[in-house]
Design a protein around this motif. Structure first.
Motif, PDB file in Angstrom:
ATOM      1  N   GLY A  91       0.821  -1.196   0.000  1.00 29.61           N
ATOM      2  CA  GLY A  91       0.000   0.000   0.000  1.00 29.61           C
ATOM      3  C   GLY A  91       0.849   1.237   0.000  1.00 29.61           C
ATOM      4  N   HIS A  92       1.216   1.730  -1.189  1.00 29.77           N
ATOM      5  CA  HIS A  92       2.040   2.919  -1.325  1.00 29.77           C
ATOM      6  C   HIS A  92       1.207   4.023  -1.977  1.00 29.77           C
ATOM      7  CE1 HIS A  92       5.922   0.975  -0.317  1.00 29.77           C
ATOM      8  NE2 HIS A  92       5.326  -0.102  -0.818  1.00 29.77           N
ATOM      9  N   LEU A  93       1.233   5.189  -1.388  1.00 27.61           N
ATOM     10  CA  LEU A  93       0.519   6.339  -1.933  1.00 27.61           C
ATOM     11  C   LEU A  93       1.447   7.539  -1.977  1.00 27.61           C
ATOM     12  CD1 LEU A  93      -2.999   6.360  -0.193  1.00 27.61           C
ATOM     13  CD2 LEU A  93      -2.510   5.937  -2.604  1.00 27.61           C
ATOM     14  N   HIS A  94       1.408   8.249  -3.096  1.00 26.40           N
ATOM     15  CA  HIS A  94       2.145   9.510  -3.216  1.00 26.40           C
ATOM     16  C   HIS A  94       1.122  10.601  -3.481  1.00 26.40           C
ATOM     17  CE1 HIS A  94       5.588  12.021  -5.204  1.00 26.40           C
ATOM     18  NE2 HIS A  94       5.081  12.582  -4.128  1.00 26.40           N
ATOM     19  N   ILE A  95       1.020  11.530  -2.540  1.00 29.90           N
ATOM     20  CA  ILE A  95       0.030  12.607  -2.617  1.00 29.90           C
ATOM     21  C   ILE A  95       0.753  13.946  -2.655  1.00 29.90           C
ATOM     22  CG2 ILE A  95      -1.944  13.693  -1.471  1.00 29.90           C
ATOM     23  CD1 ILE A  95      -2.260  10.980   0.016  1.00 29.90           C
ATOM     24  N   ALA A  96       0.295  14.825  -3.529  1.00 35.04           N
ATOM     25  CA  ALA A  96       0.811  16.190  -3.570  1.00 35.04           C
ATOM     26  C   ALA A  96      -0.278  17.119  -3.051  1.00 35.04           C
ATOM     27  CB  ALA A  96       1.216  16.581  -4.990  1.00 35.04           C
ATOM     28  N   MET A 111      -4.082   8.060   8.583  1.00 38.10           N
ATOM     29  CA  MET A 111      -2.989   7.165   8.927  1.00 38.10           C
ATOM     30  C   MET A 111      -3.276   6.382  10.214  1.00 38.10           C
ATOM     31  SD  MET A 111      -1.069   7.259   6.422  1.00 38.10           S
ATOM     32  CE  MET A 111       0.093   6.082   7.125  1.00 38.10           C
ATOM     33  N   GLU A 112      -4.041   6.972  11.106  1.00 43.04           N
ATOM     34  CA  GLU A 112      -4.439   6.235  12.303  1.00 43.04           C
ATOM     35  C   GLU A 112      -5.325   5.043  11.926  1.00 43.04           C
ATOM     36  OE1 GLU A 112      -6.276   8.789  15.138  1.00 43.04           O
ATOM     37  OE2 GLU A 112      -4.377   9.632  15.848  1.00 43.04           O
ATOM     38  N   ASP A 113      -6.176   5.231  10.925  1.00 44.80           N
ATOM     39  CA  ASP A 113      -7.069   4.157  10.484  1.00 44.80           C
ATOM     40  C   ASP A 113      -6.392   3.182   9.522  1.00 44.80           C
ATOM     41  OD1 ASP A 113      -9.019   5.259  12.010  1.00 44.80           O
ATOM     42  OD2 ASP A 113     -10.314   5.895  10.359  1.00 44.80           O
ATOM     43  N   HIS A 114      -5.305   3.629   8.843  1.00 45.41           N
ATOM     44  CA  HIS A 114      -4.635   2.793   7.839  1.00 45.41           C
ATOM     45  C   HIS A 114      -3.119   2.810   8.052  1.00 45.41           C
ATOM     46  CE1 HIS A 114      -8.514   3.906   6.014  1.00 45.41           C
ATOM     47  NE2 HIS A 114      -8.443   2.744   5.393  1.00 45.41           N
ATOM     48  N   PRO A 115      -2.650   2.302   9.175  1.00 44.22           N
ATOM     49  CA  PRO A 115      -1.207   2.325   9.460  1.00 44.22           C
ATOM     50  C   PRO A 115      -0.396   1.450   8.507  1.00 44.22           C
ATOM     51  CG  PRO A 115      -2.366   0.971  11.063  1.00 44.22           C
ATOM     52  CD  PRO A 115      -3.418   1.645  10.256  1.00 44.22           C
ATOM     53  N   GLU A 116      -1.058   0.555   7.777  1.00 47.55           N
ATOM     54  CA  GLU A 116      -0.342  -0.338   6.868  1.00 47.55           C
ATOM     55  C   GLU A 116       0.073   0.344   5.571  1.00 47.55           C
ATOM     56  OE1 GLU A 116      -4.486  -0.278   5.354  1.00 47.55           O
ATOM     57  OE2 GLU A 116      -3.529  -0.262   7.334  1.00 47.55           O
ATOM     58  N   ARG A 270      -4.930   6.436 -14.859  1.00 45.93           N
ATOM     59  CA  ARG A 270      -3.973   5.793 -13.961  1.00 45.93           C
ATOM     60  C   ARG A 270      -4.657   4.682 -13.170  1.00 45.93           C
ATOM     61  NH1 ARG A 270       0.855   6.880 -11.232  1.00 45.93           N
ATOM     62  NH2 ARG A 270       0.944   6.185  -9.077  1.00 45.93           N
ATOM     63  N   TYR A 271      -3.989   3.551 -13.062  1.00 45.25           N
ATOM     64  CA  TYR A 271      -4.537   2.467 -12.261  1.00 45.25           C
ATOM     65  C   TYR A 271      -4.524   2.882 -10.793  1.00 45.25           C
ATOM     66  CZ  TYR A 271      -4.917  -1.875  -9.690  1.00 45.25           C
ATOM     67  OH  TYR A 271      -5.315  -2.847  -8.799  1.00 45.25           O
ATOM     68  N   LEU A 272      -5.665   2.759 -10.139  1.00 47.22           N
ATOM     69  CA  LEU A 272      -5.763   3.087  -8.723  1.00 47.22           C
ATOM     70  C   LEU A 272      -5.722   1.802  -7.905  1.00 47.22           C
ATOM     71  CD1 LEU A 272      -8.509   5.889  -8.601  1.00 47.22           C
ATOM     72  CD2 LEU A 272      -6.029   6.140  -8.574  1.00 47.22           C
ATOM     73  N   SER A 273      -4.716   1.705  -7.051  1.00 52.48           N
ATOM     74  CA  SER A 273      -4.560   0.530  -6.202  1.00 52.48           C
ATOM     75  C   SER A 273      -5.650   0.500  -5.142  1.00 52.48           C
ATOM     76  CB  SER A 273      -3.185   0.563  -5.528  1.00 52.48           C
ATOM     77  OG  SER A 273      -3.108   1.666  -4.633  1.00 52.48           O
ATOM     78  N   GLN A 274      -5.697  -0.596  -4.404  1.00 52.79           N
ATOM     79  CA  GLN A 274      -6.659  -0.689  -3.307  1.00 52.79           C
ATOM     80  C   GLN A 274      -6.384   0.403  -2.268  1.00 52.79           C
ATOM     81  OE1 GLN A 274      -9.397  -2.656  -3.117  1.00 52.79           O
ATOM     82  NE2 GLN A 274      -8.856  -3.189  -5.221  1.00 52.79           N
ATOM     83  N   ALA A 275      -5.097   0.702  -2.052  1.00 55.48           N
ATOM     84  CA  ALA A 275      -4.747   1.769  -1.114  1.00 55.48           C
ATOM     85  C   ALA A 275      -5.284   3.105  -1.604  1.00 55.48           C
ATOM     86  CB  ALA A 275      -3.228   1.839  -0.943  1.00 55.48           C
ATOM     87  N   ALA A 276      -5.190   3.349  -2.924  1.00 51.81           N
ATOM     88  CA  ALA A 276      -5.681   4.602  -3.491  1.00 51.81           C
ATOM     89  C   ALA A 276      -7.201   4.699  -3.378  1.00 51.81           C
ATOM     90  CB  ALA A 276      -5.251   4.729  -4.949  1.00 51.81           C
ATOM     91  N   HIS A 277      -7.899   3.605  -3.649  1.00 50.85           N
ATOM     92  CA  HIS A 277      -9.355   3.601  -3.514  1.00 50.85           C
ATOM     93  C   HIS A 277      -9.758   3.864  -2.058  1.00 50.85           C
ATOM     94  CE1 HIS A 277     -10.927   2.581  -7.465  1.00 50.85           C
ATOM     95  NE2 HIS A 277      -9.941   1.705  -7.620  1.00 50.85           N
ATOM     96  N   SER A 278      -9.021   3.252  -1.139  1.00 50.18           N
ATOM     97  CA  SER A 278      -9.319   3.459   0.282  1.00 50.18           C
ATOM     98  C   SER A 278      -9.127   4.918   0.666  1.00 50.18           C
ATOM     99  CB  SER A 278      -8.418   2.567   1.148  1.00 50.18           C
ATOM    100  OG  SER A 278      -8.681   1.210   0.917  1.00 50.18           O
ATOM    101  N   PHE A 279      -8.064   5.523   0.148  1.00 51.75           N
ATOM    102  CA  PHE A 279      -7.781   6.921   0.472  1.00 51.75           C
ATOM    103  C   PHE A 279      -8.867   7.839  -0.085  1.00 51.75           C
ATOM    104  CE2 PHE A 279      -5.908  11.065  -0.567  1.00 51.75           C
ATOM    105  CZ  PHE A 279      -5.428  11.436   0.674  1.00 51.75           C
ATOM    106  N   ARG A 280      -9.224   7.656  -1.350  1.00 45.82           N
ATOM    107  CA  ARG A 280     -10.233   8.532  -1.954  1.00 45.82           C
ATOM    108  C   ARG A 280     -11.570   8.413  -1.234  1.00 45.82           C
ATOM    109  NH1 ARG A 280     -11.366   7.914  -8.274  1.00 45.82           N
ATOM    110  NH2 ARG A 280     -12.187   5.898  -7.544  1.00 45.82           N
ATOM    111  N   GLU A 281     -11.960   7.198  -0.899  1.00 44.80           N
ATOM    112  CA  GLU A 281     -13.223   7.001  -0.184  1.00 44.80           C
ATOM    113  C   GLU A 281     -13.169   7.640   1.207  1.00 44.80           C
ATOM    114  OE1 GLU A 281     -16.164   3.337   1.257  1.00 44.80           O
ATOM    115  OE2 GLU A 281     -14.281   2.917   0.219  1.00 44.80           O
ATOM    116  N   TYR A 282     -12.043   7.471   1.887  1.00 45.98           N
ATOM    117  CA  TYR A 282     -11.897   8.018   3.240  1.00 45.98           C
ATOM    118  C   TYR A 282     -11.965   9.548   3.216  1.00 45.98           C
ATOM    119  CZ  TYR A 282     -10.072   8.923   7.902  1.00 45.98           C
ATOM    120  OH  TYR A 282      -9.938   9.373   9.192  1.00 45.98           O
ATOM    121  N   VAL A 283     -11.206  10.152   2.303  1.00 50.62           N
ATOM    122  CA  VAL A 283     -11.146  11.621   2.238  1.00 50.62           C
ATOM    123  C   VAL A 283     -12.513  12.207   1.896  1.00 50.62           C
ATOM    124  CG1 VAL A 283     -10.159  13.577   0.981  1.00 50.62           C
ATOM    125  CG2 VAL A 283      -8.702  11.671   1.674  1.00 50.62           C
ATOM    126  N   THR A 284     -13.213  11.582   0.951  1.00 46.56           N
ATOM    127  CA  THR A 284     -14.536  12.075   0.556  1.00 46.56           C
ATOM    128  C   THR A 284     -15.500  12.034   1.736  1.00 46.56           C
ATOM    129  OG1 THR A 284     -14.162  11.269  -1.708  1.00 46.56           O
ATOM    130  CG2 THR A 284     -16.422  11.796  -1.078  1.00 46.56           C
TER     131      THR A 284
END
Length: 293
Positions: A91-96, A111-116, A270-284
């Motif tokens: 689970g690697h994410l690069h956010i600007a 990050m508290e909810d997704h420490p992995e 761009r292919y969105l990994s499971q980590a990316a999908h989790s991030f977008r859903e969480y932020v929204t």
């Protein structure tokens, strides 16, 4: 033609500097030069104009770089998708981000909810954001102003009011609302040109055919609030600065409609990994809940 050659060419093409490219690639410059020369021999054309130590892409190089970017991007997307499928992608994410407003607290909660998830964050200017997204170098950009460009997906996260900040003893402090036309001649403390807040201020005033009377330019919001508090001028501040701005008085702007939108943007292809999908859903969901509260 080797895959490594393409990586080397892409780096040299972007930096247009052989020594810097060799340093970033951690290889000797002669080895890099030989690799580029073999690639040009394979293609049958030169890819760069060379003038002494200066190099720059020629028309062949520009055309080839566009295809190399597509090919290397597709290969990286394939690697990410395979890793996602077999469960080896940690689970690697690069956010600007172009703004830190309400960003750090949201990231802390995520990050508290997704420490992995291994998270990398870069602060960029609005001008740098689009090339990074289009090159596939980042997963998401948390940005203001919004990006409206074909191929870039986005979701608005929050809209914030922009206020006029004045010290408590200022003659305008008791007004319930204010128009920009009422303060055209007031001394303004402004951020330096090129900053996001300065761009908004200039845009708001120009929409009414005016220019702010800037008497002092600063390079950080803390200095802006300090000068306003000292009575040296007034300034624009966003709604998220209410607590930080205390004891300044924040006056709602009646005309023009002064708001800003913060959005999350990403490259649609761009292919969105499971980590990316989790991030977008969480932020929204995070900002939707924040708006309701």
């Amino acid at each position: 033609m080797e895959l490594l050659q393409l990586h080397y060419f892409q780096k040299v093409a972007r930096l247009q500097h052989m020594t810097k490219a060799a340093q970033e690639l951690h290889i000797a410059q002669p080895a890099l030069s030989q690799s580029i020369a073999r690639l040009e021999e394979n293609l049958g054309v030169p890819l760069f104009h060379r003038q002494g130590r200066q190099i720059r892409l020629n028309s062949y190089g520009q055309a080839f770089l566009a295809k190399v970017d597509i090919a290397l991007h597709a290969l990286e997307e394939g690697r990410r998708e395979i890793n996602d499928m077999n469960g080896t992608e940690r689970g690697h994410l690069h956010i600007a981000t172009t703004t830190l407003a309400r960003f750090s607290e949201m990231i802390r909660a995520f990050m508290e909810d997704h420490p992995e998830i291994n998270l990398r964050i870069s602060q960029v200017s609005a001008e740098e954001a689009i090339p990074l997204i289009e090159a596939g170098e980042i997963d998401f950009c948390y940005t203001t102003p919004p990006i409206d460009k074909s191929g870039i997906g986005s979701v608005p996260l929050l809209r914030e009011e922009i206020y006029i900040a004045v010290p408590p003893h200022h003659r305008l402090a008791g007004l319930p609302l204010i128009n920009l036309s009422e303060i055209a001649d007031e001394p303004f403390i402004g951020m330096k040109e090129g900053t996001r807040l300065r761009g908004m201020m200039d845009q708001f005033f120009s929409s009414r055919g005016m220019k702010p009377n800037i008497v002092c330019e600063v390079d950080e919001p803390a200095a802006l609030r300090s000068f306003v508090g000292a009575g040296l001028g007034i300034a624009l501040l966003s709604a998220c600065k209410k607590e930080e701005a205390s004891p300044l008085v924040l006056l709602p702007i009646n005309d023009p409609n002064c708001r800003r939108t913060i959005q999350l943007a990403w490259l649609e292809k761009r292919y969105l990994s499971q980590a990316a999908h989790s991030f977008r859903e969480y932020v929204t969901h995070y900002f939707a809940k924040d708006a309701k509260s």
